[in-house]
Design a protein around this motif. Structure first.
Motif, PDB file in Angstrom:
ATOM      1  N   ILE A   1       0.875  -1.169   0.000  1.00 22.03           N
ATOM      2  CA  ILE A   1       0.000   0.000   0.000  1.00 22.03           C
ATOM      3  C   ILE A   1       0.912   1.219   0.000  1.00 22.03           C
ATOM      4  CG2 ILE A   1      -1.795   1.282   1.246  1.00 22.03           C
ATOM      5  CD1 ILE A   1      -2.570  -1.407   2.589  1.00 22.03           C
ATOM      6  N   ALA A   2       0.771   2.046  -1.010  1.00 24.72           N
ATOM      7  CA  ALA A   2       1.606   3.248  -1.106  1.00 24.72           C
ATOM      8  C   ALA A   2       1.264   4.206   0.036  1.00 24.72           C
ATOM      9  CB  ALA A   2       1.394   3.931  -2.447  1.00 24.72           C
ATOM     10  N   ALA A   3       2.280   4.937   0.480  1.00 21.01           N
ATOM     11  CA  ALA A   3       2.066   5.924   1.537  1.00 21.01           C
ATOM     12  C   ALA A   3       1.179   7.052   1.024  1.00 21.01           C
ATOM     13  CB  ALA A   3       3.406   6.487   1.992  1.00 21.01           C
ATOM     14  N   THR A   4       0.411   7.627   1.937  1.00 18.16           N
ATOM     15  CA  THR A   4      -0.342   8.851   1.663  1.00 18.16           C
ATOM     16  C   THR A   4       0.151   9.869   2.687  1.00 18.16           C
ATOM     17  OG1 THR A   4      -2.143   8.473   3.221  1.00 18.16           O
ATOM     18  CG2 THR A   4      -2.358   7.439   1.030  1.00 18.16           C
ATOM     19  N   PRO A   5      -0.299  11.116   2.603  1.00 21.40           N
ATOM     20  CA  PRO A   5       0.143  12.076   3.627  1.00 21.40           C
ATOM     21  C   PRO A   5      -0.208  11.641   5.057  1.00 21.40           C
ATOM     22  CG  PRO A   5      -0.797  13.239   1.764  1.00 21.40           C
ATOM     23  CD  PRO A   5      -1.045  11.767   1.516  1.00 21.40           C
ATOM     24  N   SER A   6      -1.275  10.824   5.220  1.00 21.41           N
ATOM     25  CA  SER A   6      -1.693  10.454   6.578  1.00 21.41           C
ATOM     26  C   SER A   6      -1.565   8.968   6.901  1.00 21.41           C
ATOM     27  CB  SER A   6      -3.141  10.892   6.814  1.00 21.41           C
ATOM     28  OG  SER A   6      -4.000  10.204   5.922  1.00 21.41           O
ATOM     29  N   SER A   7      -1.116   8.161   5.944  1.00 20.20           N
ATOM     30  CA  SER A   7      -0.951   6.732   6.236  1.00 20.20           C
ATOM     31  C   SER A   7       0.391   6.226   5.708  1.00 20.20           C
ATOM     32  CB  SER A   7      -2.107   5.913   5.650  1.00 20.20           C
ATOM     33  OG  SER A   7      -2.101   5.982   4.248  1.00 20.20           O
ATOM     34  N   PRO A   8       0.957   5.260   6.404  1.00 19.75           N
ATOM     35  CA  PRO A   8       2.311   4.800   6.046  1.00 19.75           C
ATOM     36  C   PRO A   8       2.313   3.865   4.840  1.00 19.75           C
ATOM     37  CG  PRO A   8       1.462   3.505   7.864  1.00 19.75           C
ATOM     38  CD  PRO A   8       0.432   4.568   7.578  1.00 19.75           C
TER      39      PRO A   8
ATOM     40  N   SER B   1       7.266  -4.494   6.341  1.00 19.10           N
ATOM     41  CA  SER B   1       7.806  -3.144   6.522  1.00 19.10           C
ATOM     42  C   SER B   1       6.686  -2.116   6.565  1.00 19.10           C
ATOM     43  CB  SER B   1       8.761  -2.784   5.375  1.00 19.10           C
ATOM     44  OG  SER B   1       9.856  -3.690   5.346  1.00 19.10           O
ATOM     45  N   ILE B   2       6.831  -1.201   7.516  1.00 23.97           N
ATOM     46  CA  ILE B   2       5.898  -0.080   7.667  1.00 23.97           C
ATOM     47  C   ILE B   2       6.754   1.167   7.749  1.00 23.97           C
ATOM     48  CG2 ILE B   2       4.122   0.982   9.125  1.00 23.97           C
ATOM     49  CD1 ILE B   2       3.531  -1.796  10.264  1.00 23.97           C
ATOM     50  N   LYS B   3       6.461   2.165   6.886  1.00 24.84           N
ATOM     51  CA  LYS B   3       7.283   3.363   6.971  1.00 24.84           C
ATOM     52  C   LYS B   3       6.499   4.592   6.554  1.00 24.84           C
ATOM     53  CE  LYS B   3       9.947   3.295   2.835  1.00 24.84           C
ATOM     54  NZ  LYS B   3      11.085   2.827   2.155  1.00 24.84           N
ATOM     55  N   GLY B   4       6.772   5.687   7.247  1.00 25.71           N
ATOM     56  CA  GLY B   4       6.122   6.949   6.936  1.00 25.71           C
ATOM     57  C   GLY B   4       5.475   7.555   8.165  1.00 25.71           C
ATOM     58  N   GLU B   5       4.298   8.142   7.966  1.00 22.45           N
ATOM     59  CA  GLU B   5       3.538   8.729   9.062  1.00 22.45           C
ATOM     60  C   GLU B   5       2.189   8.037   9.136  1.00 22.45           C
ATOM     61  OE1 GLU B   5       3.393  12.974   9.040  1.00 22.45           O
ATOM     62  OE2 GLU B   5       5.577  13.125   9.065  1.00 22.45           O
ATOM     63  N   SER B   6       1.654   7.934  10.348  1.00 23.55           N
ATOM     64  CA  SER B   6       0.403   7.203  10.517  1.00 23.55           C
ATOM     65  C   SER B   6      -0.579   7.998  11.367  1.00 23.55           C
ATOM     66  CB  SER B   6       0.680   5.838  11.164  1.00 23.55           C
ATOM     67  OG  SER B   6      -0.523   5.117  11.264  1.00 23.55           O
ATOM     68  N   TYR B   7      -1.490   8.653  10.674  1.00 19.33           N
ATOM     69  CA  TYR B   7      -2.622   9.272  11.359  1.00 19.33           C
ATOM     70  C   TYR B   7      -3.841   9.228  10.435  1.00 19.33           C
ATOM     71  CZ  TYR B   7      -0.637  13.369   8.918  1.00 19.33           C
ATOM     72  OH  TYR B   7      -0.108  14.215   7.981  1.00 19.33           O
ATOM     73  N   PRO B   8      -4.173   8.001   9.964  1.00 21.93           N
ATOM     74  CA  PRO B   8      -5.334   7.881   9.077  1.00 21.93           C
ATOM     75  C   PRO B   8      -6.603   8.300   9.820  1.00 21.93           C
ATOM     76  CG  PRO B   8      -4.601   5.715   9.780  1.00 21.93           C
ATOM     77  CD  PRO B   8      -3.589   6.705  10.283  1.00 21.93           C
ATOM     78  N   GLU B   9      -7.591   8.738   9.048  1.00 20.72           N
ATOM     79  CA  GLU B   9      -8.842   9.184   9.649  1.00 20.72           C
ATOM     80  C   GLU B   9      -9.455   8.077  10.507  1.00 20.72           C
ATOM     81  OE1 GLU B   9     -12.864  11.011   7.834  1.00 20.72           O
ATOM     82  OE2 GLU B   9     -10.975  11.858   7.115  1.00 20.72           O
ATOM     83  N   ASN B  10      -9.372   6.836  10.018  1.00 23.88           N
ATOM     84  CA  ASN B  10      -9.900   5.707  10.774  1.00 23.88           C
ATOM     85  C   ASN B  10      -8.812   4.636  10.852  1.00 23.88           C
ATOM     86  OD1 ASN B  10     -11.169   3.370  11.665  1.00 23.88           O
ATOM     87  ND2 ASN B  10     -13.105   3.880  10.673  1.00 23.88           N
TER      88      ASN B  10
END
Length: 132
Positions: A9-16, A28-37
């Protein structure tokens, strides 16, 4: 039992970015994680990881986590994921958790230390990364 298909799953501004290569036993999990749900985002991932772990016996699994930021609802879901991985380690898999964080980010460092204390079956490796 067959391993699940790779999950990307490609990163979005709010999900890794999620890059689970089950055949290579690398998650692997990388990026930022603050998805709406967070539950809607992580729930299917955790279900897929559980299906993968059901097919694993005495496997060497590498988990790479490099999160620059995550919110409290993501924290709960990450704990569920790590609890699932810890249980797999208790049941005979070798699970190495590589925890990458900015060397100056005490919050992410402390969360990693908390994981290390809570999930003792994981082979926890702390990796401070030089800040930019």
């Amino acid at each position: 039992m067959q391993l699940p298909s790779p999950l990307f799953i490609a990163a979005t501004p709010s999900s890794p970015e999620i890059d689970f290569r089950f055949e290579q036993h690398t998650l692997s999990i990388k990026g930022e994680s603050y998805p709406e749900n967070a539950a809607a985002f992580y729930g299917p991932l955790i279900a897929t990881v559980r299906a993968y772990l059901d097919a694993c016996r005495e496997s060497a699994i590498t988990v790479n986590v490099s999160l620059a930021y995550f919110n409290s609802s993501s924290t709960k879901m990450l704990f569920t994921l790590f609890d699932t991985l810890n249980q797999a380690a208790v049941e005979g898999n070798q699970v190495r958790l590589n925890w990458y964080h900015d060397e100056d980010d005490d919050t992410i460092l402390e969360f990693g230390q908390e994981l290390q204390q809570d999930f003792t079956a994981l082979d926890f490796r702390d990796h401070p990364v030089l800040g930019s």
